[in-house]
Motif scaffolding. Structure first.
Motif, PDB file in Angstrom:
ATOM      1  N   THR A  31      68.187 108.254 -92.306  1.00  3.00           N
ATOM      2  CA  THR A  31      67.197 107.882 -91.298  1.00  3.00           C
ATOM      3  C   THR A  31      67.291 106.391 -91.000  1.00  3.00           C
ATOM      4  O   THR A  31      67.330 105.564 -91.910  1.00  3.00           O
ATOM      5  CB  THR A  31      65.782 108.216 -91.781  1.00  3.00           C
ATOM      6  OG1 THR A  31      65.703 109.619 -92.050  1.00  3.00           O
ATOM      7  CG2 THR A  31      64.741 107.844 -90.727  1.00  3.00           C
ATOM      8  N   ASN A  32      67.303 106.052 -89.718  1.00  9.32           N
ATOM      9  CA  ASN A  32      67.282 104.652 -89.316  1.00  9.32           C
ATOM     10  C   ASN A  32      65.859 104.103 -89.383  1.00  9.32           C
ATOM     11  O   ASN A  32      64.949 104.648 -88.751  1.00  9.32           O
ATOM     12  CB  ASN A  32      67.804 104.481 -87.894  1.00  9.32           C
ATOM     13  CG  ASN A  32      69.291 104.708 -87.779  1.00  9.32           C
ATOM     14  OD1 ASN A  32      70.033 104.497 -88.734  1.00  9.32           O
ATOM     15  ND2 ASN A  32      69.749 105.139 -86.623  1.00  9.32           N
ATOM     16  N   SER A  33      65.680 103.034 -90.140  1.00  7.45           N
ATOM     17  CA  SER A  33      64.421 102.292 -90.163  1.00  7.45           C
ATOM     18  C   SER A  33      64.655 100.974 -89.432  1.00  7.45           C
ATOM     19  O   SER A  33      65.716 100.359 -89.577  1.00  7.45           O
ATOM     20  CB  SER A  33      63.975 102.008 -91.600  1.00  7.45           C
ATOM     21  OG  SER A  33      63.763 103.210 -92.319  1.00  7.45           O
ATOM     22  N   TYR A  34      63.663 100.546 -88.670  1.00  8.54           N
ATOM     23  CA  TYR A  34      63.820  99.336 -87.866  1.00  8.54           C
ATOM     24  C   TYR A  34      62.724  98.327 -88.201  1.00  8.54           C
ATOM     25  O   TYR A  34      61.543  98.687 -88.288  1.00  8.54           O
ATOM     26  CB  TYR A  34      63.768  99.665 -86.376  1.00  8.54           C
ATOM     27  CG  TYR A  34      64.897 100.557 -85.912  1.00  8.54           C
ATOM     28  CD1 TYR A  34      66.144 100.031 -85.616  1.00  8.54           C
ATOM     29  CD2 TYR A  34      64.721 101.938 -85.784  1.00  8.54           C
ATOM     30  CE1 TYR A  34      67.198 100.853 -85.200  1.00  8.54           C
ATOM     31  CE2 TYR A  34      65.758 102.763 -85.373  1.00  8.54           C
ATOM     32  CZ  TYR A  34      66.997 102.207 -85.073  1.00  8.54           C
ATOM     33  OH  TYR A  34      68.028 103.023 -84.672  1.00  8.54           O
ATOM     34  N   VAL A  35      63.131  97.073 -88.367  1.00 10.61           N
ATOM     35  CA  VAL A  35      62.201  95.952 -88.488  1.00 10.61           C
ATOM     36  C   VAL A  35      62.232  95.235 -87.147  1.00 10.61           C
ATOM     37  O   VAL A  35      63.282  94.735 -86.720  1.00 10.61           O
ATOM     38  CB  VAL A  35      62.615  95.001 -89.623  1.00 10.61           C
ATOM     39  CG1 VAL A  35      61.622  93.845 -89.728  1.00 10.61           C
ATOM     40  CG2 VAL A  35      62.701  95.746 -90.948  1.00 10.61           C
ATOM     41  N   VAL A  36      61.090  95.195 -86.465  1.00 11.76           N
ATOM     42  CA  VAL A  36      61.030  94.654 -85.107  1.00 11.76           C
ATOM     43  C   VAL A  36      60.120  93.434 -85.082  1.00 11.76           C
ATOM     44  O   VAL A  36      58.987  93.472 -85.573  1.00 11.76           O
ATOM     45  CB  VAL A  36      60.493  95.716 -84.122  1.00 11.76           C
ATOM     46  CG1 VAL A  36      60.501  95.167 -82.693  1.00 11.76           C
ATOM     47  CG2 VAL A  36      61.327  96.988 -84.200  1.00 11.76           C
ATOM     48  N   GLY A  37      60.617  92.351 -84.498  1.00 10.45           N
ATOM     49  CA  GLY A  37      59.835  91.132 -84.360  1.00 10.45           C
ATOM     50  C   GLY A  37      60.352  90.025 -85.255  1.00 10.45           C
ATOM     51  O   GLY A  37      61.065  90.267 -86.237  1.00 10.45           O
ATOM     52  N   ALA A 120      51.552  94.530 -79.816  1.00 10.74           N
ATOM     53  CA  ALA A 120      52.060  93.190 -79.522  1.00 10.74           C
ATOM     54  C   ALA A 120      52.574  92.548 -80.804  1.00 10.74           C
ATOM     55  O   ALA A 120      51.853  92.460 -81.797  1.00 10.74           O
ATOM     56  CB  ALA A 120      50.962  92.339 -78.898  1.00 10.74           C
ATOM     57  N   LEU A 121      53.817  92.089 -80.739  1.00 11.67           N
ATOM     58  CA  LEU A 121      54.470  91.441 -81.880  1.00 11.67           C
ATOM     59  C   LEU A 121      55.014  90.094 -81.406  1.00 11.67           C
ATOM     60  O   LEU A 121      56.217  89.895 -81.257  1.00 11.67           O
ATOM     61  CB  LEU A 121      55.593  92.311 -82.426  1.00 11.67           C
ATOM     62  CG  LEU A 121      55.204  93.734 -82.847  1.00 11.67           C
ATOM     63  CD1 LEU A 121      56.448  94.585 -83.078  1.00 11.67           C
ATOM     64  CD2 LEU A 121      54.331  93.702 -84.105  1.00 11.67           C
ATOM     65  N   GLY A 122      54.134  89.168 -81.135  1.00 14.82           N
ATOM     66  CA  GLY A 122      54.562  87.888 -80.597  1.00 14.82           C
ATOM     67  C   GLY A 122      55.153  88.069 -79.217  1.00 14.82           C
ATOM     68  O   GLY A 122      54.492  88.559 -78.295  1.00 14.82           O
ATOM     69  N   ASP A 123      56.437  87.698 -79.066  1.00 15.54           N
ATOM     70  CA  ASP A 123      57.104  87.820 -77.769  1.00 15.54           C
ATOM     71  C   ASP A 123      57.551  89.243 -77.465  1.00 15.54           C
ATOM     72  O   ASP A 123      58.057  89.515 -76.374  1.00 15.54           O
ATOM     73  CB  ASP A 123      58.326  86.895 -77.726  1.00 15.54           C
ATOM     74  CG  ASP A 123      57.948  85.423 -77.785  1.00 15.54           C
ATOM     75  OD1 ASP A 123      56.808  85.094 -77.395  1.00 15.54           O
ATOM     76  OD2 ASP A 123      58.787  84.619 -78.232  1.00 15.54           O
TER      77      ASP A 123
END
Length: 276
Positions: A31-37, A120-123
């Motif tokens: 499974t792909n896990s993603y860290v965003v921001g 919302a994660l900053g930009d």
């Protein structure tokens, strides 16, 4: 297109992918896990409840993790969600629809997300897109400014997405794909497998493949002198299939038969299925 690599990999500015240690016939490399921001951050689909994987997700975040986002409540996507959220003291976000079939029975969300809700994660702003089909509760997350779609299991690389009743439905899946094709999507980060460029081409190919398979199921139904079964049709369409996947293939055929029944082109009988 590059192959999937183990370890933390930056796949776009502000996005890191890690692969959970759950490879298999249905999950591909895992499974792909993603860290965003870059701060604040969110983790999409923590995957399995594995110490090393959860530690790696936390270590990969360049800023404070403020949310865990789940595309759907299947165990290979949610297994580590509760533990990670409790460790970080953050909320788990998911769709409110409860699943009845394959699901993580221990999973629950802290906050429900509906279609169009945003994080919302900053930009970076992620927009939730409700995409039932693989599962009734399925969400994709779209970063509109870049055209990057975190697709969960609505789109997978190099394999066909499983549609399992009662929570999955072929008509709903095709409708979700049609909706995604109308959005400004350029690149797809799938729940399993490599990144996919030319997103609209990929989505069109999936629809074409599904409709071609539907035509094959319709033809097999018409060729049967008596009522036939999903298992029999699957054996005809997938003669060389890995024995471990035969049950899943029959379930896929069943989902097509249910759609044909919705279209008035098939009917369930006491012995199986027949043309309507």
């Amino acid at each position: 297109m590059s192959a999937v690599r183990r370890g933390a990999e930056t796949i776009a500015p502000g996005v890191v992918r890690l692969i959970a240690p759950n490879p298999g016939p249905m999950t591909g490399p895992g499974t792909n896990s993603y860290v965003v921001g870059t701060g604040p951050c969110a983790i999409i689909d923590p995957g399995v409840n594995d110490d090393d994987h959860l530690d790696a997700l936390v270590a990969a975040a360049p800023g404070e993790i403020v949310a865990v986002l789940v595309t759907h409540a299947h165990p290979d996507h949610t297994g580590g969600a509760r533990r990670l959220a409790e460790r970080l003291d953050v909320a788990v976000h998911a769709h409110a629809t409860p699943l009845r079939g394959v699901r993580d029975k221990a999973f629950h969300a802290d906050r429900f997300m509906a279609d169009g809700d945003r994080v919302a994660l900053g930009d970076i702003t992620l927009e939730a897109i409700h995409t039932p089909g693989h599962a009734a509760d399925h969400l994709c997350f779209l970063w509109r400014e870049t055209g990057l779609l975190f697709a969960g299991d609505t789109v997978m690389a190099d394999v066909t997405v499983v549609i399992l009743p009662p929570d999955g439905g072929m008509t709903a899946y095709l409708e979700s794909l049609t909706r995604l094709r109308a959005l400004p999507i350029k690149q797809i980060a799938p729940g399993h497998g490599r990144m996919l460029d030319d997103a609209l081409v990929v989505l069109a190919q999936i629809v074409e493949h599904r409709l071609a398979r539907e035509a094959q199921v319709r033809e097999a139904l018409a060729d049967s002198d008596d009522a036939t079964t999903a298992d029999a049709i699957a054996a005809r369409l997938y003669p060389d299939l890995d024995p471990r996947l035969r049950g899943m293939a029959a379930a896929q055929v069943e989902s097509h038969l249910l759609r044909l029944a919705e279209l008035g082109q098939a009917q369930a009988t006491g012995d199986g299925w027949a043309p309507d």
